[in-house]
Scaffold this motif. Structure first.
Motif: not given
Length: 358
Positions: A172, A176, A180, A183, A186
């Protein structure tokens, strides 16, 4: 006998700060000054431009016989830095400006529309060249956002450590889309698919060049970079209507990484190699995750090499700076030598020497 030492040409770089989101501009200014063999002055205004400077900007500029000046302005309002005694009283033979965030055209100062203080204006938004040309009395040219592709290529060719390890599948970079932005979520998602993920990294908040080097290091370790246009990942400092190209995209190409996200719809983005772009639906993770997984698993050193080569051909800053140097009537030996190296790199065989994937 006149024994005065001739003054060097100058580059002035005006940004709100040196690091954070402005570190790519800081790095560009240092590169431009080095290639033009010019003295660099970094300027970080601490307050809005006042009435005195605005009034002074309306004074006519005398043309001198001295050096040339390139102003790199973060946005159109920073052209007011040219309301300077040395500029107005003939201290420079030629004065040109390069506006980075030229999409903020509503900030164009009055003097820029009424006076010929600037000999030529360069902007990063091709769509606005006609608009600026109509509003100003000077030639306006397109110099799109780029990257130091030659440096990245030479680092890879030399087997530099920062270019030789690809141990991050998905990385990343920057702001975003909402889907998304978390973190932890993700990382868990990609871990379930056997892929590594890297989220935000601290960087260097006060050192622009160190911050840019940290970004390049991270990109060079990555197969896929998550990045989206300003309309898909808005903030208080992005334009609410116009899409534009940013360093996240160009630097990723130069580092041999694929970009996945909402790709900006603008002319500058057409310079990006299609092979390095995965344009996904960012409305939800589910909508785009399969395409990201495919991109990460299909990345190869050969793809990285082709992206690097495309960056050399279309995105390297030296192409833009060479045009500006010609307009400034400069022929610096440093720029000439690096243009030779740039063309040699474009003709070099192979992809990424000694590329490692773990």
């Amino acid at each position: 006998m006149n024994t005065a030492i001739p003054r060097r040409d100058e580059v002035w770089c005006v940004t709100p700060g040196a690091s954070g989101g402005w570190s790519p501009v800081t790095a560009l200014a240092h590169l431009a000054a080095r290639l033009l063999e010019a003295d660099l002055q970094e300027i970080h205004p601490t307050r809005p431009y006042g009435r005195v400077r605005k009034a002074a900007s309306l004074a006519p500029r005398r043309r001198g016989a001295g050096p040339a000046l390139l102003l790199i302005a973060s946005q159109p309002g920073d052209l007011l830095r040219l309301a300077d005694a040395r500029v107005l009283l003939g201290g420079f033979r030629r004065v040109e400006a390069w506006i980075i965030d030229s999409f903020w055209d509503d900030l164009l100062p009055r003097f820029a529309r009424e006076r010929r203080t600037i000999d030529r204006l360069w902007i990063t938004d091709a769509e606005l060249v006609g608009d600026y040309s109509r509003r100003m009395r000077v030639p306006v040219s397109w110099a799109p956002w780029g990257t130091d592709a030659l440096a990245r290529w030479e680092e890879a060719a030399a087997g530099a450590e920062l270019s030789s390890v690809r141990n991050i599948d998905v990385h990343r970079l920057g702001r975003q889309p909402a889907a998304w932005n978390d973190d932890a979520t993700n990382e868990a998602l990609f871990a379930r698919h056997g892929l590594t993920y890297a989220g935000r990294f601290p960087g260097h908040p006060t050192d622009g060049l160190a911050n840019q080097r940290a970004v390049i290091t991270e990109l060079s370790r990555s197969r896929v970079v998550l990045a989206s246009s300003n309309l898909a990942s808005p903030s208080e400092y992005t334009h609410p209507e116009r899409e534009y190209l940013t360093a996240r995209f160009t630097d990723s190409m130069a580092c041999g990484a694929i970009v996945a996200g909402a790709i900006p719809r603008c002319r500058a983005a057409l310079l990006l190699p299609a092979e390095g772009l995965v344009d996904i639906d960012v409305s939800s993770r589910e909508a785009g995750v399969d395409e990201i997984l495919t991109a990460a698993r299909s990345w190869t050193p050969e793809i990285a090499g082709r992206l690097r080569r495309a960056a050399l051909e279309r995105l390297d800053w030296r192409w833009r700076i060479a045009e500006i140097a010609e307009s400034l009537e400069l022929r610096p030996a440093t720029l000439d030598a690096e243009m030779v190296r740039l063309r040699a790199a474009m003709e070099a065989p192979g992809a990424e020497p000694d590329e490692m994937t773990s």
